[in-house]
Write an enzyme that holds these catalytic residues in place. Structure first.
Site, PDB file in Angstrom:
ATOM      1  NE  ARG A  58      -2.259  -1.980   3.215  1.00 50.02           N
ATOM      2  CZ  ARG A  58      -1.996  -3.278   3.330  1.00 50.02           C
ATOM      3  NH1 ARG A  58      -2.413  -4.117   2.416  1.00 50.02           N
ATOM      4  NH2 ARG A  58      -1.342  -3.752   4.357  1.00 50.02           N
ATOM      5  CD  GLU A  95       3.558 -12.288  17.431  1.00 52.36           C
ATOM      6  OE1 GLU A  95       3.013 -12.746  18.448  1.00 52.36           O
ATOM      7  OE2 GLU A  95       2.916 -11.749  16.517  1.00 52.36           O
TER       8      GLU A  95
END
Length: 175
Positions: A58, A95
């Protein structure tokens, strides 16, 4: 117009407990998209910018529109293996693992003043890696601009700790 009102929230995506902030609804709203681009450009008034760098995917849409408005070049920052020419890369922690972003070796010239753009700043991992990559290539990141900041995740503060100016058009609490 309240830009927050044209950003869709999708609960439990991509996993339970996450409130995904989807800017595609902002992009399809002509007034909202134009206002977002104008507001992302506004903090640069009076500054010289040589290139806009946008983070996949984006950030490409926003960054391309901003580069056009500023009449400067655009540098795509992509995930590893997506660019066709010689690249340089920077890794960052996720993560559960490590990822990399890349630019073409000739995308940035020494001394280029760069605006870094993406749709959202969360933990700051990707944007931090992008800053390191652009600066290792010889550029100077003047401003990091995002449509959405998730301040509870601390990404904007991490970028500020790197000495970068950070702007975001709206904030959403939580993840």
């Amino acid at each position: 117009m309240d830009l927050k009102s044209v950003i869709r929230t999708i609960p439990d995506y991509p996993k339970p407990g996450i409130m995904f902030r989807d800017i595609t609804t902002l992009l399809t709203d002509a007034r909202g998209f134009r206002r977002a681009v104008d507001e992302l450009v506004q903090p640069l008034a009076g500054q010289k910018i040589d290139k806009v760098a946008g983070i996949e995917a984006r950030g490409f849409i926003l960054g391309g529109a901003i580069a056009h408005q500023l009449s400067v070049g655009f540098v795509p920052i992509r995930k590893k293996g997506k660019l066709p020419y010689k690249t340089m890369s920077e890794s960052y922690e996720l993560e559960y693992g490590i990822d990399e972003v890349e630019i073409h070796v000739d995308a940035v010239e020494k001394g280029d003043r760069i605006l870094l753009v993406d749709d959202l700043i969360a933990t700051g991992g990707t944007a931090g890696a992008a800053i390191k990559l652009l600066e290792r290539a010889g550029g100077e990141v003047m401003l990091c601009s995002f449509v959405v900041d998730l301040p509870d995740l601390g990404g904007a503060d991490k970028l500020r700790a790197l000495g970068k100016k950070v702007t975001a058009l709206v904030e959403f609490e939580g993840e």
